[in-house]
Motif scaffolding. Structure first.
Motif, PDB file in Angstrom:
ATOM      1  N   SER A 126      23.557  36.311  -0.985  1.00 50.96           N
ATOM      2  CA  SER A 126      22.492  35.856  -0.095  1.00 50.96           C
ATOM      3  C   SER A 126      22.489  36.666   1.197  1.00 50.96           C
ATOM      4  CB  SER A 126      22.711  34.379   0.230  1.00 50.96           C
ATOM      5  OG  SER A 126      21.714  33.890   1.084  1.00 50.96           O
ATOM      6  N   TRP A 130      21.123  33.810   6.274  1.00 52.48           N
ATOM      7  CA  TRP A 130      21.122  32.508   5.614  1.00 52.48           C
ATOM      8  C   TRP A 130      22.542  31.996   5.436  1.00 52.48           C
ATOM      9  CZ3 TRP A 130      17.332  29.305   5.510  1.00 52.48           C
ATOM     10  CH2 TRP A 130      16.000  29.754   5.469  1.00 52.48           C
ATOM     11  N   GLU A 134      23.803  28.226   6.982  1.00 57.96           N
ATOM     12  CA  GLU A 134      24.037  27.117   6.053  1.00 57.96           C
ATOM     13  C   GLU A 134      24.878  26.014   6.677  1.00 57.96           C
ATOM     14  OE1 GLU A 134      25.754  28.611   2.494  1.00 57.96           O
ATOM     15  OE2 GLU A 134      23.966  29.733   1.932  1.00 57.96           O
ATOM     16  N   VAL A 177      14.493  24.947   1.853  1.00 54.31           N
ATOM     17  CA  VAL A 177      15.890  24.613   2.131  1.00 54.31           C
ATOM     18  C   VAL A 177      16.195  23.221   1.586  1.00 54.31           C
ATOM     19  CG1 VAL A 177      17.554  24.070   3.967  1.00 54.31           C
ATOM     20  CG2 VAL A 177      16.062  26.075   4.173  1.00 54.31           C
TER      21      VAL A 177
END
Length: 222
Positions: A126, A130, A134, A177
């Protein structure tokens, strides 16, 4: 901000329709991703177009989805009629409706855990921004029932402006998300034996329950 269409599902037919893993996944997908054909749904939930068509019709009969006109005169898309849904937290567990509610709650938890496992399996591929953003959090709190309810309401109020199906001011780099939280007592006694703890998993962890609540943009939905 778009119009919310949250629904507490109490009708027996709708509860029966949702208490099925494929139909549960289909509704969450349509809430989160918007209108989609049976073929597109099949790719998203890992089933066949014909099976998805059957289950979409069952959801439509329960008033949870509806077909749209086809732009090309071929396969028609389906859309969710809700932007989020919950089931009653206090249904009689020995009643037919209560058993359906328990199945839906179990499907919700299973889906949440599956999405977390899938995310962790691909996390190293990823983009860094991001990975840095998280959130994975677990805490042991000391609360009264009223405080727990208030805390859930406050978290829900913070989340509400970002619900995917109703947010119309999302920046160009915004993505879908998955965001969920659970809050429940660790035992059903009133004894004061637990120590307050906070668990940091190293990826900074925060882990709703209004009964069982599902919103679009938790994307799948709640």
């Amino acid at each position: 901000m778009g119009r919310e269409a949250r629904r507490t599902i109490t009708e027996p037919e709708a509860l029966r329709a949702l208490a099925h893993p494929v139909r549960y996944e289909l509704l969450n997908h349509l809430i989160a991703a918007g209108p989609a054909t049976a073929s597109q749904c099949a790719r998203a939930v890992g089933d066949t177009p014909s099976n998805c068509s059957y289950h979409l019709r069952a959801l439509a009969k329960a008033g949870l989805v509806a077909p749209e006109d086809s732009a090309d005169g071929r396969e028609r898309p389906w859309r969710a009629l809700v932007t989020g849904f919950s089931v009653p937290p206090d249904a009689d567990p020995d009643s037919p409706d209560g058993r359906q509610v328990a199945v839906i709650a179990a499907l919700s938890i299973q889906r949440d855990q599956r999405l977390v496992r899938e995310r962790l399996a691909r996390r190293d591929r990823s983009p860094a921004q991001w990975r840095d953003a998280e959130q994975y959090g677990l805490y042991t709190l000391r609360l009264t029932p009223d405080e727990l309810r208030t805390l859930g309401d406050r978290i829900d109020a913070l989340i509400r402006p970002y619900i995917g199906a109703t947010r119309d001011d999302a920046p160009a780099d915004a993505g879908a998300v998955h965001f969920g939280f659970h809050g429940f007592p660790l035992d059903d006694t009133e004894t004061d034996t637990e120590t307050d703890t906070e668990t940091d998993t190293g990826i900074d962890t925060d882990i709703d329950s209004e009964g069982t609540s599902h919103e679009a943009g938790s994307a799948g939905a709640s």
